[in-house]
Structures are given as structure tokens and as C-alpha cells.
Design a protein around this motif. Structure first.
Motif, PDB file in Angstrom:
ATOM      1  N   GLU A   1       3.440  23.905   3.452  1.00 25.84           N
ATOM      2  CA  GLU A   1       3.924  25.252   3.591  1.00 25.84           C
ATOM      3  C   GLU A   1       4.870  25.514   2.404  1.00 25.84           C
ATOM      4  O   GLU A   1       4.888  26.599   1.776  1.00 25.84           O
ATOM      5  N   ASP A   2       6.022  24.812   2.162  1.00 27.39           N
ATOM      6  CA  ASP A   2       6.933  25.012   1.157  1.00 27.39           C
ATOM      7  C   ASP A   2       6.385  24.980  -0.314  1.00 27.39           C
ATOM      8  O   ASP A   2       6.926  25.719  -1.069  1.00 27.39           O
ATOM      9  N   ASN A   3       5.420  24.091  -0.420  1.00 30.40           N
ATOM     10  CA  ASN A   3       4.504  24.039  -1.643  1.00 30.40           C
ATOM     11  C   ASN A   3       3.531  24.574  -2.002  1.00 30.40           C
ATOM     12  O   ASN A   3       2.916  24.860  -3.106  1.00 30.40           O
ATOM     13  N   GLY A   4       3.081  25.670  -1.141  1.00 31.21           N
ATOM     14  CA  GLY A   4       1.886  26.348  -1.083  1.00 31.21           C
ATOM     15  C   GLY A   4       0.802  25.572  -1.542  1.00 31.21           C
ATOM     16  O   GLY A   4      -0.121  26.177  -2.343  1.00 31.21           O
ATOM     17  N   VAL A   5       0.675  24.311  -0.935  1.00 35.83           N
ATOM     18  CA  VAL A   5      -0.506  23.517  -1.147  1.00 35.83           C
ATOM     19  C   VAL A   5      -1.746  24.021  -0.432  1.00 35.83           C
ATOM     20  O   VAL A   5      -1.877  24.081   0.429  1.00 35.83           O
ATOM     21  N   SER A   6      -2.985  23.937  -1.265  1.00 29.37           N
ATOM     22  CA  SER A   6      -4.393  24.080  -0.780  1.00 29.37           C
ATOM     23  C   SER A   6      -5.363  23.003  -0.912  1.00 29.37           C
ATOM     24  O   SER A   6      -6.490  22.996  -0.516  1.00 29.37           O
ATOM     25  N   ILE A   7      -4.780  22.190  -1.692  1.00 30.85           N
ATOM     26  CA  ILE A   7      -5.757  20.802  -2.401  1.00 30.85           C
ATOM     27  C   ILE A   7      -4.723  19.530  -1.561  1.00 30.85           C
ATOM     28  O   ILE A   7      -3.846  19.414  -2.050  1.00 30.85           O
ATOM     29  N   GLY A   8      -5.501  18.995  -0.875  1.00 29.57           N
ATOM     30  CA  GLY A   8      -5.094  17.722  -0.371  1.00 29.57           C
ATOM     31  C   GLY A   8      -5.805  16.568  -0.587  1.00 29.57           C
ATOM     32  O   GLY A   8      -7.208  16.577  -0.806  1.00 29.57           O
ATOM     33  N   VAL A   9      -5.276  15.217  -1.033  1.00 28.09           N
ATOM     34  CA  VAL A   9      -5.853  14.004  -1.190  1.00 28.09           C
ATOM     35  C   VAL A   9      -5.744  13.087  -0.144  1.00 28.09           C
ATOM     36  O   VAL A   9      -4.676  12.789   0.110  1.00 28.09           O
ATOM     37  N   ILE A  10      -6.693  12.496   0.439  1.00 28.20           N
ATOM     38  CA  ILE A  10      -6.561  11.513   1.618  1.00 28.20           C
ATOM     39  C   ILE A  10      -6.948  10.293   1.016  1.00 28.20           C
ATOM     40  O   ILE A  10      -8.100   9.792   0.635  1.00 28.20           O
ATOM     41  N   SER A  11      -5.996   9.377   0.962  1.00 26.95           N
ATOM     42  CA  SER A  11      -6.371   7.856   0.358  1.00 26.95           C
ATOM     43  C   SER A  11      -5.783   7.008   1.486  1.00 26.95           C
ATOM     44  O   SER A  11      -5.253   5.790   1.243  1.00 26.95           O
TER      45      SER A  11
ATOM     46  N   MET B   1       2.240  31.536 -15.337  1.00 21.07           N
ATOM     47  CA  MET B   1       1.076  30.942 -14.688  1.00 21.07           C
ATOM     48  C   MET B   1       0.982  30.864 -13.208  1.00 21.07           C
ATOM     49  O   MET B   1       2.138  30.530 -12.438  1.00 21.07           O
ATOM     50  N   ALA B   2      -0.353  31.570 -12.549  1.00 23.73           N
ATOM     51  CA  ALA B   2      -0.297  31.751 -11.124  1.00 23.73           C
ATOM     52  C   ALA B   2      -0.169  30.058 -10.277  1.00 23.73           C
ATOM     53  O   ALA B   2      -0.479  29.326 -11.048  1.00 23.73           O
ATOM     54  N   THR B   3       0.110  30.201  -9.162  1.00 28.62           N
ATOM     55  CA  THR B   3       0.248  29.141  -8.460  1.00 28.62           C
ATOM     56  C   THR B   3      -0.759  28.976  -7.358  1.00 28.62           C
ATOM     57  O   THR B   3      -0.906  30.194  -6.716  1.00 28.62           O
ATOM     58  N   GLY B   4      -0.986  27.731  -6.693  1.00 30.51           N
ATOM     59  CA  GLY B   4      -1.445  27.751  -5.527  1.00 30.51           C
ATOM     60  C   GLY B   4      -2.503  28.485  -4.974  1.00 30.51           C
ATOM     61  O   GLY B   4      -3.504  28.607  -5.398  1.00 30.51           O
ATOM     62  N   ARG B   5      -2.087  28.985  -3.606  1.00 34.26           N
ATOM     63  CA  ARG B   5      -3.356  29.948  -2.988  1.00 34.26           C
ATOM     64  C   ARG B   5      -3.455  31.409  -3.577  1.00 34.26           C
ATOM     65  O   ARG B   5      -4.211  32.260  -2.909  1.00 34.26           O
TER      66      ARG B   5
END
Length: 276
Positions: A152-162, A1-5
Motif C-alpha cells: 500500500e505504501d509503495n503503490g505496488v502492482s507487480i510482485g515477484v515470488i521466489s 514520470m508516472a508511477t505504480g497503478r
């Protein structure tokens, strides 16, 4: 499965309207429920009712996906689940960070629906040093000092602000600078982002205020309807009262006439009994 960006959903390049994109998750939820019940096919009317839209709009939305169903049979449930999931980018893994692990952030971290829909919570981040290392939903909370490295380490492109409203914009700026291009904002404030960054806002208080407006309007309509009924009753009573008054007057006049007749003799004004 593809991941992240490695991949972005193709909805924009294929020209799918935003309103249609907003309805695709509704269709997917209804289809998933049908799939879990082993329902093989569904008509546009049945699926539209389950998703809370009209069938003509559903068929128009599906035409953007190149899916037209089969006349007399309907839509193949499993294929539509795959097709919509692919269009929404849910056939791959999306690492997500949640920033702000208060009551709301902790509740989001414990929400089981993320993983089942292709969203993996990669990290929980909070500015409180005392929260660092505290396990929430089986994952240790990390300090905001490490935010950029975590992304950077997790290749995150979606962030949730609470976070609280006052901290949301600064957190947003850091997320965007670190490479996050999609933000789900639960903070009660409007975020400013550069072009190319998508923001979806969830404000529960606003939703409650909208419901309060509708409740107030319904109460006003009910009061107005009662007033209309009362006016109608009052208007209907006017001729009734007038008629009753006329009848009473006629009866009184008849009584007076009868009384006058009783006082006259056979010759009219001459008394019937002559004095002795």
C-alpha cells in the motif's frame, strides 16, 4: 514520470495479440543495442535477425503498433525504442516487491536490468525473522508480516515470488488481496489467481528438461542416421559378394576344364604318350 497503478499498458485495449506482446521485449532489446551504437535506422531484415524472428512476422507485429517504417530506409531506431517502451508501459516507474530472499531472490534483487527498464525494486520481503533488517543489494529485508502495508505504501502492482513451492500460493493470495495485479512466479508450482490478475511463470528446471528432450532427440537422430548408413553399406555389399562368388566359381570351372584338356591326347580320349 508516472508511477505504480496510475496507468496500465494499452496492449489489450488495442487488440495486440499475446504472441506479439511476448516478442516486443525482444525487439526492444535489439533496438536498445542498436541505439547504444548510435545506429539511426534499421531494416526489418536486420532487426528480425537481431531479435531472432523472421522479417514478415516482425512487420506484422509492428503493424499493430501503427509503425510501418519507410521504404528504402527502414525503421527509425530511437522512435521504435520509444514506441515499444510506451506500449509495454516502460515509460513510467513500476514499483516491484520481491518475496522470498533466498539465493534466487537475492540474485534477482542484485539484477541491474530492472531499474534500466523501468522497474524499481521497492521492497525485499522474507518470512524468516532472522532475515529482517539484513541488507541485500543495499536494501534491508522486511518481514512478511508487513507485506500488505509495504504494498500500500509503495503503490505496488507487480510482485515477484521466489519462495519455495509450498509457500508460493499463500504469498500469492496475500499479494492479490493487497492489490497486486501482476505476478512473476519463480516458484516451481502453478498458482491459482482470480480473473484480472496476470501471472508469468519462470521455471528453470522445465527449460532444462526441454533442452534435455532436444538433446536426446538429436542423439537418437544421429544413431538412426548411422544405422541407415550401415544398412546401406550392407545392402551395397550384397551384389559385390555375389559377383565375387560368381567370378570365383567361373575361374574354378575354367581351371578344371584346362586340367581335363591337358590329360587328353590329340585324338581326344587316347593318351598322348602310348605305352612302350
Amino acid at each position: 514520470m508516472a508511477t505504480g497503478r496510475t496507468h496500465r499498458p494499452a496492449t489489450r485495449s488495442r487488440g495486440i495479440p499475446e504472441a506479439t506482446v511476448a516478442r516486443l521485449p525482444l525487439y526492444l532489446r535489439a533496438l536498445t543495442a542498436l541505439s547504444e551504437r548510435s545506429v539511426p535506422t534499421v531494416s526489418s531484415e536486420e532487426l528480425a535477425a537481431a531479435a531472432g524472428v523472421n522479417s514478415a512476422k516482425l512487420r506484422k507485429d509492428f503493424s499493430y503498433l501503427g509503425s510501418y517504417g519507410t521504404r528504402g530506409v527502414g525503421y527509425d531506431v530511437e522512435y521504435l525504442v520509444y514506441q515499444i517502451s510506451r506500449e509495454l508501459g516502460l515509460t513510467q516507474d513500476w514499483p516491484v516487491v520481491i518475496v522470498g530472499i533466498g539465493n534466487l531472490g537475492a540474485a534477482l534483487a542484485n539484477y541491474g536490468g530492472f531499474a534500466s527498464r523501468g522497474f524499481r525494486v521497492a521492497a525485499l520481503i522474507d518470512a524468516d525473522p532472522n532475515m529482517a533488517g539484513t541488507p541485500v543489494a543495499g536494501m534491508p529485508v522486511q518481514h512478511t508480516d508487513d507485506l500488505e502495508k509495504i504494498i500500500e505504501d509503495n503503490g505496488v502492482s507487480i510482485g515477484v515470488i521466489s519462495t519455495p513451492a509450498g509457500a508460493a500460493q499463500q504469498v500469492c493470495d496475500r499479494l492479490v488481496a493487497a492489490g497486486v495485479t501482476s505476478i512473476l512466479n519463480f516458484a516451481p508450482t502453478v498458482l491459482s489467481v482470480p480473473d484480472g490478475v496476470d501471472v508469468r511463470k519462470v521455471d528453470l528446471s522445465i527449460e532444462l528438461q526441454i533442452l534435455a528432450f532436444h538433446e536426446q532427440r538429436k542423439a537418437g537422430e544421429e544413431a538412426g542416421a548411422e544405422a541407415v548408413v550401415a544398412d546401406a553399406v550392407a545392402a551395397a555389399d550384397v551384389p559385390v559378394v555375389a559377383e565375387a562368388a560368381a567370378e570365383a566359381q567361373a575361374a574354378a570351372e575354367a581351371a578344371r576344364a584346362e586340367s581335363a584338356t591337358d590329360r587328353k591326347g590329340p585324338d581326344g580320349d587316347v593318351p598322348a604318350v602310348m605305352p612302350a
